[in-house]
Design a protein around this motif. Structure first.
Motif, mmCIF file in Angstrom:
data_model
loop_
_atom_site.group_PDB
_atom_site.id
_atom_site.type_symbol
_atom_site.label_atom_id
_atom_site.label_comp_id
_atom_site.label_asym_id
_atom_site.label_seq_id
_atom_site.Cartn_x
_atom_site.Cartn_y
_atom_site.Cartn_z
ATOM 1 N N VAL A 195 -22.993 -83.719 -45.563
ATOM 2 C CA VAL A 195 -22.183 -84.611 -46.401
ATOM 3 C C VAL A 195 -20.699 -84.455 -46.085
ATOM 4 N N PHE A 196 -19.978 -85.540 -46.235
ATOM 5 C CA PHE A 196 -18.565 -85.681 -45.888
ATOM 6 C C PHE A 196 -18.361 -85.529 -44.381
ATOM 7 N N THR A 197 -19.300 -86.119 -43.641
ATOM 8 C CA THR A 197 -19.232 -86.150 -42.188
ATOM 9 C C THR A 197 -20.188 -87.225 -41.699
ATOM 10 N N ASP A 198 -19.958 -87.723 -40.482
ATOM 11 C CA ASP A 198 -20.941 -88.599 -39.838
ATOM 12 C C ASP A 198 -21.536 -87.932 -38.610
ATOM 13 N N THR A 199 -21.274 -86.629 -38.469
ATOM 14 C CA THR A 199 -21.749 -85.864 -37.316
ATOM 15 C C THR A 199 -22.737 -84.802 -37.776
ATOM 16 N N PRO B 229 -16.468 -78.878 -39.825
ATOM 17 C CA PRO B 229 -15.392 -79.768 -40.272
ATOM 18 C C PRO B 229 -15.919 -80.937 -41.094
ATOM 19 N N SER B 230 -15.128 -81.335 -42.072
ATOM 20 C CA SER B 230 -15.497 -82.428 -42.956
ATOM 21 C C SER B 230 -14.267 -83.265 -43.251
ATOM 22 N N ALA B 231 -14.483 -84.480 -43.743
ATOM 23 C CA ALA B 231 -13.390 -85.372 -44.102
ATOM 24 C C ALA B 231 -13.687 -85.997 -45.461
ATOM 25 N N LEU B 232 -12.778 -85.790 -46.413
ATOM 26 C CA LEU B 232 -12.935 -86.296 -47.768
ATOM 27 C C LEU B 232 -11.787 -87.247 -48.082
ATOM 28 N N HIS B 233 -12.108 -88.447 -48.527
ATOM 29 C CA HIS B 233 -11.114 -89.444 -48.900
ATOM 30 C C HIS B 233 -10.970 -89.414 -50.420
ATOM 31 N N ARG C 89 -26.971 -100.319 -42.285
ATOM 32 C CA ARG C 89 -26.869 -98.862 -42.375
ATOM 33 C C ARG C 89 -25.687 -98.469 -43.254
ATOM 34 N N ILE C 90 -25.890 -97.507 -44.129
ATOM 35 C CA ILE C 90 -24.815 -97.037 -45.000
ATOM 36 C C ILE C 90 -23.808 -96.260 -44.151
ATOM 37 N N VAL C 91 -22.549 -96.629 -44.250
ATOM 38 C CA VAL C 91 -21.518 -95.986 -43.432
ATOM 39 C C VAL C 91 -20.447 -95.299 -44.275
ATOM 40 N N PHE C 92 -20.446 -95.541 -45.584
ATOM 41 C CA PHE C 92 -19.433 -94.898 -46.418
ATOM 42 C C PHE C 92 -19.857 -95.016 -47.873
ATOM 43 N N GLY D 51 2.432 -88.750 -65.317
ATOM 44 C CA GLY D 51 1.693 -87.517 -65.543
ATOM 45 C C GLY D 51 0.286 -87.687 -66.055
ATOM 46 N N LEU D 52 -0.122 -88.922 -66.383
ATOM 47 C CA LEU D 52 -1.453 -89.167 -66.938
ATOM 48 C C LEU D 52 -2.376 -89.711 -65.861
ATOM 49 N N ILE D 53 -3.620 -89.228 -65.844
ATOM 50 C CA ILE D 53 -4.616 -89.642 -64.859
ATOM 51 C C ILE D 53 -5.524 -90.684 -65.499
ATOM 52 N N ASP D 54 -5.632 -91.851 -64.854
ATOM 53 C CA ASP D 54 -6.474 -92.928 -65.381
ATOM 54 C C ASP D 54 -7.838 -92.997 -64.705
ATOM 55 N N ALA D 55 -7.891 -92.750 -63.402
ATOM 56 C CA ALA D 55 -9.147 -92.866 -62.662
ATOM 57 C C ALA D 55 -9.057 -92.040 -61.387
ATOM 58 N N VAL D 56 -10.222 -91.592 -60.912
ATOM 59 C CA VAL D 56 -10.294 -90.760 -59.715
ATOM 60 C C VAL D 56 -11.442 -91.261 -58.846
ATOM 61 N N GLU D 57 -11.182 -91.407 -57.557
ATOM 62 C CA GLU D 57 -12.211 -91.864 -56.620
ATOM 63 C C GLU D 57 -12.240 -90.938 -55.408
ATOM 64 N N VAL D 58 -13.441 -90.567 -54.997
ATOM 65 C CA VAL D 58 -13.620 -89.715 -53.816
ATOM 66 C C VAL D 58 -14.699 -90.340 -52.940
ATOM 67 N N GLY D 59 -14.433 -90.394 -51.633
ATOM 68 C CA GLY D 59 -15.390 -91.020 -50.729
ATOM 69 C C GLY D 59 -15.579 -90.244 -49.447
ATOM 70 N N GLY D 60 -16.604 -90.660 -48.730
ATOM 71 C CA GLY D 60 -16.903 -90.033 -47.456
ATOM 72 C C GLY D 60 -18.226 -90.534 -46.912
ATOM 73 N N ASN D 61 -18.640 -89.930 -45.841
ATOM 74 C CA ASN D 61 -19.875 -90.305 -45.172
ATOM 75 C C ASN D 61 -20.909 -89.202 -45.361
ATOM 76 N N ALA D 62 -22.120 -89.471 -44.932
ATOM 77 C CA ALA D 62 -23.181 -88.461 -44.931
ATOM 78 C C ALA D 62 -24.213 -88.869 -43.890
ATOM 79 N N VAL D 63 -24.923 -87.888 -43.381
ATOM 80 C CA VAL D 63 -25.930 -88.160 -42.364
ATOM 81 C C VAL D 63 -27.171 -87.310 -42.648
#
Length: 277
Positions: free
Chosen positions: A11-15, A244-248, A114-117, A256-268
């Motif tokens: 997870v958090f990689t395409d390799t 190695p991994s890559a997290l978006h 194919r799922i890519v992200f 100072g206030l947080i409204d929303a959080v999004e995290v993305g990446g790939n998996a194989v």
């Protein structure tokens, strides 16, 4: 004796053979708590998930176990499980019921289908000050943090320490001291603009890709003005571990206030198997 099928994804990689390992049992019905925990220990990855029928209107319910205990939420298990389920279900959004509520994961596909992200909408974290920042610095072998050291809790607990890039490779974490922080990861980050590096330490070692920390890192950097609210950053992790991994990640908010959080990446998907228990 019943058979239970599982899928292994990086997870958090395409390799293959990089990123963070995850085992997903695609049908956990019939497994009790003790057996789920025993299977997570047997496999030995940082997390293993068990998919169950939904109870709150989601696509599926997901239980997450590390080798020692169940977890209410974790990032790479959520993304990886969505990838595994998304292929046969052919859905654009996989809404996973977790211990902190429903976490939707939006899946992107190429022309072949194919799922890519994948992008997960994470729980908005609670922010707390760290009472003894000097103890945290000593625990990872650093002298000072460029930003205040704070703790973020989104169902997983993460301390964020901001360092100069040259310091990351030389960190020497003290697992015994980190264990005194409770079930908490210490994330040491460095970078600028949209490009960042991270190392996450907990009492039993280092993690190659920490999705539950990527969102809080984006929040931390936005709250303290190093990136803009809504700006997507890419966090590279696991380099020192050979995985190695890559997290978006990006955080929406302001003042100072947080409204929303999004995290993305790939998996194989790299393996499939079956346990008979």
């Amino acid at each position: 004796m019943a058979a239970y099928r599982y899928v292994i994804a990086d997870v958090f990689t395409d390799t293959p053979l990089t990123g963070n390992q995850l085992a997903v049992f695609t049908d956990g019905r019939g497994l009790d708590d003790a057996t789920m925990q025993a299977l997570a220990l047997e496999i030995g990855f940082s997390e293993t998930t068990f998919v169950l029928p939904p109870e709150q209107g989601g696509t599926a319910r997901m239980r997450i176990f590390n080798p020692r205990h169940e977890m209410p939420f974790a990032g790479h298990p959520t993304l990886g499980t969505a990838f595994v389920l998304g292929a046969p279900l052919q859905l654009g959004v996989i809404a996973l019921e977790t211990g902190v509520g429903i976490v939707p994961v939006t899946l992107e596909r190429d022309e072949s289908g194919r799922i890519v992200f994948g992008r997960m909408t994470q729980p908005v974290p609670r922010v707390e000050p760290v009472e003894a920042p000097e103890v945290v610095l000593a625990a990872v072998g650093a002298e000072r943090s460029l930003l205040p050291i704070e703790l973020y809790d989104n169902g997983a607990r993460h301390i964020v320490v901001t360092l100069e890039a040259a310091e990351l490779g030389g960190l020497r974490p003290d697992g015994e001291t980190i264990a005194t922080f409770g079930i908490t990861g210490v994330n040491c980050v460095a970078g600028a603009g949209s490009s960042w590096r991270s190392r996450m330490f907990w009492e039993h070692g280092e993690d190659p890709a920490t999705g539950s920390a990527a969102g809080p890192i984006a929040c931390h950097l936005a709250r303290h003005g190093l990136v803009g609210w809504g700006e997507e950053i890419v966090i590279t992790q696991g380099v020192e571990m050979g995985r190695p991994s890559a997290l978006h990640a990006r955080a929406e908010g302001g003042e100072g206030l947080i409204d929303a959080v999004e995290v993305g990446g790939n998996a194989v998907v790299v393996a499939r198997g079956e346990f008979r228990v």
